[in-house]
Design an enzyme around this catalytic site. Structure first.
Site, PDB file in Angstrom:
ATOM      1  N   CYS A   1      -8.296   1.719  12.434  1.00 25.75           N
ATOM      2  CA  CYS A   1      -7.808   2.240  11.153  1.00 25.75           C
ATOM      3  C   CYS A   1      -7.270   1.087  10.308  1.00 25.75           C
ATOM      4  CB  CYS A   1      -6.715   3.272  11.401  1.00 25.75           C
ATOM      5  SG  CYS A   1      -6.088   3.994   9.874  1.00 25.75           S
TER       6      CYS A   1
ATOM      7  N   CYS B   1       0.502   1.368  10.004  1.00 32.22           N
ATOM      8  CA  CYS B   1       1.623   2.171  10.532  1.00 32.22           C
ATOM      9  C   CYS B   1       2.094   1.568  11.859  1.00 32.22           C
ATOM     10  CB  CYS B   1       1.173   3.613  10.732  1.00 32.22           C
ATOM     11  SG  CYS B   1       0.222   4.272   9.337  1.00 32.22           S
TER      12      CYS B   1
ATOM     13  N   CYS C   1       1.550   3.148  15.376  1.00 32.60           N
ATOM     14  CA  CYS C   1       0.263   3.777  15.711  1.00 32.60           C
ATOM     15  C   CYS C   1      -0.676   2.914  16.549  1.00 32.60           C
ATOM     16  CB  CYS C   1      -0.458   4.195  14.431  1.00 32.60           C
ATOM     17  SG  CYS C   1      -1.935   5.174  14.814  1.00 32.60           S
TER      18      CYS C   1
ATOM     19  N   CYS D   1      -6.957  21.353  16.036  1.00 36.27           N
ATOM     20  CA  CYS D   1      -6.624  20.325  15.056  1.00 36.27           C
ATOM     21  C   CYS D   1      -7.482  19.093  15.287  1.00 36.27           C
ATOM     22  CB  CYS D   1      -5.165  19.908  15.183  1.00 36.27           C
ATOM     23  SG  CYS D   1      -4.028  21.275  15.112  1.00 36.27           S
TER      24      CYS D   1
ATOM     25  N   CYS E   1      -7.442  23.053  11.647  1.00 36.16           N
ATOM     26  CA  CYS E   1      -6.515  22.108  11.034  1.00 36.16           C
ATOM     27  C   CYS E   1      -7.182  20.739  11.083  1.00 36.16           C
ATOM     28  CB  CYS E   1      -5.210  22.082  11.818  1.00 36.16           C
ATOM     29  SG  CYS E   1      -4.048  20.845  11.204  1.00 36.16           S
TER      30      CYS E   1
ATOM     31  N   CYS F   1       0.782  21.355   6.849  1.00 32.10           N
ATOM     32  CA  CYS F   1       1.453  20.934   8.084  1.00 32.10           C
ATOM     33  C   CYS F   1       1.990  19.536   7.787  1.00 32.10           C
ATOM     34  CB  CYS F   1       0.447  20.912   9.239  1.00 32.10           C
ATOM     35  SG  CYS F   1       1.105  20.200  10.757  1.00 32.10           S
TER      36      CYS F   1
ATOM     37  N   ARG G   1       7.116  22.316  15.124  1.00 33.10           N
ATOM     38  CA  ARG G   1       6.350  21.922  16.311  1.00 33.10           C
ATOM     39  C   ARG G   1       7.038  20.815  17.098  1.00 33.10           C
ATOM     40  NH1 ARG G   1       1.293  20.865  14.473  1.00 33.10           N
ATOM     41  NH2 ARG G   1       0.940  23.084  14.594  1.00 33.10           N
TER      42      ARG G   1
HETATM   43  N1  SAM Z   1      -4.860   8.779   9.938  1.00 28.18           N
HETATM   44  C1  SAM Z   1      -4.322   9.983   9.456  1.00 28.18           C
HETATM   45  C2  SAM Z   1      -2.947   9.809   8.863  1.00 28.18           C
HETATM   46  O1  SAM Z   1      -2.204   8.948   9.318  1.00 28.18           O
HETATM   47  O2  SAM Z   1      -2.616  10.553   7.951  1.00 28.18           O
HETATM   48  C3  SAM Z   1      -4.293  11.091  10.489  1.00 28.18           C
HETATM   49  C4  SAM Z   1      -3.996  10.763  11.949  1.00 28.18           C
HETATM   50  S1  SAM Z   1      -2.384  10.122  12.283  1.00 28.18           S
HETATM   51  C5  SAM Z   1      -2.557   9.581  13.942  1.00 28.18           C
HETATM   52  C6  SAM Z   1      -1.371  11.553  12.339  1.00 28.18           C
HETATM   53  C7  SAM Z   1       0.095  11.388  12.610  1.00 28.18           C
HETATM   54  O3  SAM Z   1       0.319  11.112  13.981  1.00 28.18           O
HETATM   55  C8  SAM Z   1       0.840  10.276  11.907  1.00 28.18           C
HETATM   56  O4  SAM Z   1       1.188  10.611  10.600  1.00 28.18           O
HETATM   57  C9  SAM Z   1       2.088  10.139  12.762  1.00 28.18           C
HETATM   58  O5  SAM Z   1       3.126  10.948  12.246  1.00 28.18           O
HETATM   59  C10 SAM Z   1       1.631  10.653  14.141  1.00 28.18           C
HETATM   60  N2  SAM Z   1       1.655   9.556  15.136  1.00 28.18           N
HETATM   61  C11 SAM Z   1       0.792   8.543  15.237  1.00 28.18           C
HETATM   62  N3  SAM Z   1       1.119   7.688  16.222  1.00 28.18           N
HETATM   63  C12 SAM Z   1       2.257   8.206  16.780  1.00 28.18           C
HETATM   64  C13 SAM Z   1       3.105   7.782  17.835  1.00 28.18           C
HETATM   65  N4  SAM Z   1       2.873   6.659  18.508  1.00 28.18           N
HETATM   66  N5  SAM Z   1       4.164   8.539  18.146  1.00 28.18           N
HETATM   67  C14 SAM Z   1       4.416   9.693  17.459  1.00 28.18           C
HETATM   68  N6  SAM Z   1       3.651  10.128  16.442  1.00 28.18           N
HETATM   69  C15 SAM Z   1       2.592   9.408  16.096  1.00 28.18           C
HETATM   70 FE1  SF4 Z   2      -4.254   5.036  10.670  1.00 24.31          FE
HETATM   71 FE2  SF4 Z   2      -2.607   5.609  12.644  1.00 24.31          FE
HETATM   72 FE3  SF4 Z   2      -1.621   5.207  10.218  1.00 24.31          FE
HETATM   73 FE4  SF4 Z   2      -3.107   7.441  10.722  1.00 24.31          FE
HETATM   74  S1  SF4 Z   2      -1.121   6.928  11.601  1.00 24.31           S
HETATM   75  S2  SF4 Z   2      -3.255   6.070   8.962  1.00 24.31           S
HETATM   76  S3  SF4 Z   2      -4.552   6.610  12.232  1.00 24.31           S
HETATM   77  S4  SF4 Z   2      -2.696   3.675  11.485  1.00 24.31           S
END
Ligand code: SAM
Ligand code: SF4
Ligand code: DTB
Length: 347
Positions: A56, A60, A63, A100, A131, A191, A263
């Site tokens: 990606c 973040c 992530c 989802c 979802c 959500c 949730r």
């Molecule tokens: N890429 C898209 C986005 O970020 O909008 C969708 C997938 S992203 C993985 C969805 C959500 O997963 C993120 O907004 C974050 O809140 C949650 N998430 C991701 N990594 C995480 C982690 N290590 N621990 C807890 N929540 C996590």
């Molecule tokens: Fe990409 Fe992870 Fe951020 Fe979603 S949460 S935008 S998958 S880096």
């Protein structure tokens, strides 16, 4: 029975005052609000599938799927529609009422949309709620997904506006609010939630919940994620958040958004049954079920079945869920624990 009033004008101090209540008082208040609005022994169950994994472009810091960090996640292209439908069928057989689908995208590209739409239509045909979480959406894309029959769109605010800059630099808080507005305007259910345990202050946790509660309409579903610390991400070595602070965050979410499903989301893998029971007591009434979230582990399905049984909790089925097989599927599965459970394997 009184129904709690829905407010959209919460001040930060009021929310911080809720966080500061004695634990028992906070839980009592949250449980009261919960019972005014929901059957306290029913929990909605969703299953997650990563339809496009890793690589990606966003940064973040929590992530495992960000291309900015070196983690053990292998990248995978968009899954074939048939594969997604097979997984949805398996989730349904295990008792999920909502499926989802998540993609490690900044936003969906136009060329992806036909496949995404086929996935929504196929999963809906199985009688499951749908979802998706695909990153930012334009108004046009939100409209296309609504037309395809998508029920919910997940897009998290993640944290307070002030702390946000510590977490992500590649998209703004405003971008996120705009996506939520596009989803709402298209007529889909929202959500939206966030993550706690990222080193934020209690005031940041209050700030996140304030943003969610003061949206023009409360999100129908509010995922409260405990940070899953993944090796290779900048947040891998953060200190653990006090588990009671996590329970407080759930309780405050319940009080602020009385009619929303709250949730108990990521992080259950490292929580014991007692902590999860406290979360349900605090008003959590939805979980992700199945052995994997997107890329990280979730409790084994049979462990959750046992937890539900020990607590007298039943899975909630959505209205219009009409399949002979669905009746108390989780209950049936309890009798058949030796059966292998099919779930998505991360390659
Ligand atoms: N890429 C898209 C986005 O970020 O909008 C969708 C997938 S992203 C993985 C969805 C959500 O997963 C993120 O907004 C974050 O809140 C949650 N998430 C991701 N990594 C995480 C982690 N290590 N621990 C807890 N929540 C996590
Ligand atoms: Fe990409 Fe992870 Fe951020 Fe979603 S949460 S935008 S998958 S880096
Ligand atoms: C949400 O708030 N939590 C889910 C879902 N929305 C998509 C995702 C949790 C992801 C945890 C890290 C992983 O498994 O990759």
């Amino acid at each position: 029975m009184t129904v709690s009033t829905l407010r959209h004008d919460w001040r930060r101090e009021e929310i911080e005052a809720l966080f500061a209540l004695p634990f028992n008082d906070l839980l009592f208040q949250a449980q009261q609000v919960h019972r005014e609005n929901f059957d306290a022994n029913k929990v909605q169950v969703s299953t997650l599938l990563s339809i496009k994994t890793g690589a990606c472009p966003e940064d973040c810091k929590y992530c495992p799927q960000s291309a900015h960090y070196r983690t053990d996640v292998d990248r995978e292209r968009l899954l074939a529609v048939e594969k997604v439908l097979q997984e949805a069928e398996a989730a349904k057989a295990q008792g999920a009422s909502r499926f989802c689908m998540g993609a490690a995208w900044r936003n969906p590209k136009d060329r992806d949309m036909p496949y995404i739409i086929e996935m929504v239509q196929g999963v809906k045909k199985l009688g499951l709620e749908t979802c998706m979480t695909l990153g930012m959406l334009s108004a046009e894309q939100a409209e296309m997904l609504k037309q395809a029959g998508l029920d919910y769109y997940n897009h998290n605010l993640d944290t307070s506006p002030e702390f946000y800059g510590e977490i992500i630099s590649t998209r703004t808080y405003h971008d996120r609010l705009q996506t939520l507005a596009n989803v709402r305007d298209a007529g889909m259910k929202v959500c939206a939630g966030g993550i706690v345990g990222m080193g934020e202050s209690r005031s940041d946790r209050a700030g996140l919940l304030q943003q969610l509660a003061n949206l023009p309409k409360h999100p129908e579903s509010v995922p409260v994620n405990m940070l899953v610390k993944v090796k290779g991400t900048p947040f891998a070595e953060l200190d653990d958040l006090d588990p009671f602070e996590f329970v407080r965050s759930i309780a405050v979410a319940r009080i602020l958004m009385p009619q929303s499903f709250v949730r108990l989301s990521a992080g259950r893998e490292t929580m014991n049954d007692e902590l999860q029971a406290l979360c349900f007591m605090a008003g959590a009434n939805s979980i992700f079920y199945g052995e994997r979230l997107l890329t990280t582990p979730n409790p084994e399905a049979d462990k959750d079945q046992q937890l539900f049984q020990r607590l007298g909790i039943e899975p909630l089925q959505h209205e219009g869920y009409s399949d002979d097989v669905h009746e108390a599927v989780i209950g049936d599965a309890l009798q058949e624990q030796e059966q292998p459970v099919r779930y998505y394997e991360v390659s």
